[in-house]
Design a protein around this motif. Structure first.
Motif, mmCIF file in Angstrom:
data_model
loop_
_atom_site.group_PDB
_atom_site.id
_atom_site.type_symbol
_atom_site.label_atom_id
_atom_site.label_comp_id
_atom_site.label_asym_id
_atom_site.label_seq_id
_atom_site.Cartn_x
_atom_site.Cartn_y
_atom_site.Cartn_z
ATOM 1 N N PHE A 125 0.872 -1.177 0.000
ATOM 2 C CA PHE A 125 0.000 0.000 0.000
ATOM 3 C C PHE A 125 0.904 1.219 0.000
ATOM 4 C CE2 PHE A 125 0.486 -1.428 4.388
ATOM 5 C CZ PHE A 125 0.845 -0.271 5.063
ATOM 6 N N SER A 126 0.295 2.374 -0.223
ATOM 7 C CA SER A 126 1.117 3.582 -0.252
ATOM 8 C C SER A 126 0.357 4.739 0.378
ATOM 9 C CB SER A 126 1.522 3.924 -1.691
ATOM 10 O OG SER A 126 0.374 4.058 -2.484
ATOM 11 N N SER A 127 1.103 5.779 0.748
ATOM 12 C CA SER A 127 0.494 7.039 1.193
ATOM 13 C C SER A 127 0.860 8.064 0.129
ATOM 14 C CB SER A 127 1.029 7.433 2.576
ATOM 15 O OG SER A 127 2.432 7.636 2.510
ATOM 16 N N GLU A 128 0.588 9.313 0.392
ATOM 17 C CA GLU A 128 0.855 10.325 -0.635
ATOM 18 C C GLU A 128 2.306 10.266 -1.140
ATOM 19 O OE1 GLU A 128 -0.126 14.212 0.792
ATOM 20 O OE2 GLU A 128 0.728 15.159 -1.013
ATOM 21 N N ILE A 136 13.936 4.570 3.184
ATOM 22 C CA ILE A 136 14.190 5.467 4.330
ATOM 23 C C ILE A 136 14.043 4.790 5.691
ATOM 24 C CG2 ILE A 136 13.690 7.632 3.105
ATOM 25 C CD1 ILE A 136 10.903 7.579 4.574
ATOM 26 N N GLY A 137 13.603 3.522 5.729
ATOM 27 C CA GLY A 137 13.512 2.856 7.030
ATOM 28 C C GLY A 137 12.269 2.005 7.153
ATOM 29 N N MET A 138 11.780 1.869 8.389
ATOM 30 C CA MET A 138 10.605 0.995 8.594
ATOM 31 C C MET A 138 9.502 1.726 9.367
ATOM 32 S SD MET A 138 11.819 -1.769 11.450
ATOM 33 C CE MET A 138 12.274 -1.282 13.103
ATOM 34 N N ILE A 139 8.293 1.421 8.952
ATOM 35 C CA ILE A 139 7.086 1.873 9.671
ATOM 36 C C ILE A 139 6.079 0.733 9.525
ATOM 37 C CG2 ILE A 139 5.257 3.615 9.890
ATOM 38 C CD1 ILE A 139 6.943 5.539 8.206
ATOM 39 N N GLY A 140 5.384 0.402 10.604
ATOM 40 C CA GLY A 140 4.392 -0.648 10.427
ATOM 41 C C GLY A 140 3.817 -1.169 11.725
ATOM 42 N N LEU A 141 3.305 -2.376 11.628
ATOM 43 C CA LEU A 141 2.537 -2.978 12.723
ATOM 44 C C LEU A 141 3.169 -4.313 13.116
ATOM 45 C CD1 LEU A 141 -0.845 -2.376 10.900
ATOM 46 C CD2 LEU A 141 -0.136 -1.158 12.968
ATOM 47 N N ALA A 142 3.141 -4.617 14.405
ATOM 48 C CA ALA A 142 3.719 -5.885 14.861
ATOM 49 C C ALA A 142 2.966 -6.403 16.086
ATOM 50 C CB ALA A 142 5.195 -5.713 15.200
ATOM 51 N N ALA A 143 2.906 -7.728 16.188
ATOM 52 C CA ALA A 143 2.265 -8.374 17.346
ATOM 53 C C ALA A 143 3.276 -8.421 18.485
ATOM 54 C CB ALA A 143 1.834 -9.784 16.962
ATOM 55 N N GLN A 144 2.891 -7.879 19.635
ATOM 56 C CA GLN A 144 3.794 -7.859 20.800
ATOM 57 C C GLN A 144 3.272 -8.797 21.875
ATOM 58 O OE1 GLN A 144 6.568 -6.635 20.434
ATOM 59 N NE2 GLN A 144 6.325 -5.083 18.849
ATOM 60 N N GLY A 183 3.324 8.213 7.330
ATOM 61 C CA GLY A 183 3.356 6.754 7.195
ATOM 62 C C GLY A 183 2.585 6.060 8.296
ATOM 63 N N ALA A 184 2.702 6.579 9.520
ATOM 64 C CA ALA A 184 2.013 5.948 10.644
ATOM 65 C C ALA A 184 0.497 6.082 10.493
ATOM 66 C CB ALA A 184 2.483 6.575 11.957
ATOM 67 N N LYS A 185 0.045 7.246 10.012
ATOM 68 C CA LYS A 185 -1.404 7.424 9.794
ATOM 69 C C LYS A 185 -1.903 6.392 8.784
ATOM 70 C CE LYS A 185 -2.356 12.296 10.621
ATOM 71 N NZ LYS A 185 -2.155 13.597 9.995
ATOM 72 N N ARG A 186 -1.109 6.210 7.730
ATOM 73 C CA ARG A 186 -1.508 5.250 6.687
ATOM 74 C C ARG A 186 -1.553 3.821 7.244
ATOM 75 N NH1 ARG A 186 -3.943 2.665 3.932
ATOM 76 N NH2 ARG A 186 -3.730 2.206 1.704
ATOM 77 N N CYS A 187 -0.605 3.506 8.124
ATOM 78 C CA CYS A 187 -0.584 2.161 8.726
ATOM 79 C C CYS A 187 -1.767 1.952 9.667
ATOM 80 C CB CYS A 187 0.737 1.914 9.460
ATOM 81 S SG CYS A 187 2.118 1.692 8.341
ATOM 82 N N LEU A 188 -2.148 3.001 10.407
ATOM 83 C CA LEU A 188 -3.343 2.883 11.259
ATOM 84 C C LEU A 188 -4.561 2.604 10.386
ATOM 85 C CD1 LEU A 188 -3.351 5.793 13.903
ATOM 86 C CD2 LEU A 188 -2.713 3.392 14.245
ATOM 87 N N ASP A 189 -4.662 3.373 9.297
ATOM 88 C CA ASP A 189 -5.763 3.227 8.365
ATOM 89 C C ASP A 189 -5.809 1.793 7.810
ATOM 90 O OD1 ASP A 189 -7.816 4.379 6.909
ATOM 91 O OD2 ASP A 189 -6.528 4.556 5.141
#
Ligand code: COA
Length: 184
Positions: A8-11, A78-86, A115-121
């Protein structure tokens, strides 16, 4: 990299699976003392290889991960942004968290928040999650600011069980957002 390789992508950003070619740049990022200021230590090349394997495995097991992130216009990683099970033991876990780690030159441009907003979405709309948390050390105000800017609410402070050997980094804040609050 082709635009259709993105999950997926953001702007301005594309979110994708990890490639072996990411190792060199990701290793540079994880060996930068500015980037790793709020972690007990920088990571060696071997630790970054292991981290990429972990991120790939997490994707296979869960269908999401902390994604590799590129700037769409230039293809620059540029790095990492995302979701993970803790699964570490606290009052609020097990839980899905949102996290970010960008190379120094990509700070101060709004990429982490975008990026974080897009990942929440993505988490709420596509993955069907109901709640997402985020944690960071009490001194990491840049990271905490991202949590605030994406609409998360502070739930409290706690001692991170995986950092019990590092008193300087142990005390953390925990933020949370539930699906019904997102976008409201
Ligand atoms: C945490 C981290 C991702 C935050 O990055 P960041 O660039 O400060 O965060 P944002 O994406 O929200 O960018 C905000 C800044 O961009 C600026 N900005 C510039 N253009 C912008 C735009 N188009 N939109 C929004 N903000 C913009 C803002 O003014 C703000 O600047 P400021 O920090 O001087 O106030 C980054 O510091 C990092 O990778 N740190 C190391 C790893 C880490 O600690 N991760 C968290 C561990 S829990």
């Amino acid at each position: 990299m082709e635009k259709n390789r993105y999950i997926f992508s953001s702007e301005r950003l594309g979110f994708r699976s990890w490639e072996n070619e990411d190792l060199e740049e990701f290793a540079k990022l994880n060996s930068d003392e500015d980037v790793m200021e709020h972690f007990p230590k920088t990571l060696s090349n071997k630790e970054v290889v292991e981290l990429i394997v972990k991120l790939k495995d997490h994707f296979v097991e869960n269908g999401f991960t902390y994604y590799a992130v590129d700037i769409l216009e230039t293809n620059e990683f540029i790095g990492m942004i995302g979701l993970a099970a803790q699964k570490y033991i606290t009052k609020f876990t097990p839980a899905i968290d949102i996290g970010w780690r960008l190379k120094r030159s990509a700070w101060g441009k709004g990429y982490a928040t975008e990026g974080a907003k897009r990942c929440l979405d993505y988490g709420f709309s596509e993955l069907g999650l109901n709640k997402i948390v985020s944690v960071t050390t009490i001194k990491n105000t840049k990271s905490e600011n991202v949590m605030k800017k994406i609409g998360m609410t502070k739930k409290g402070e706690f001692n991170h069980p995986e950092l019990a050997d590092y008193p300087e980094y142990e005390k953390h804040v925990c933020y949370e957002i539930v699906k019904s609050e997102y976008g409201s």
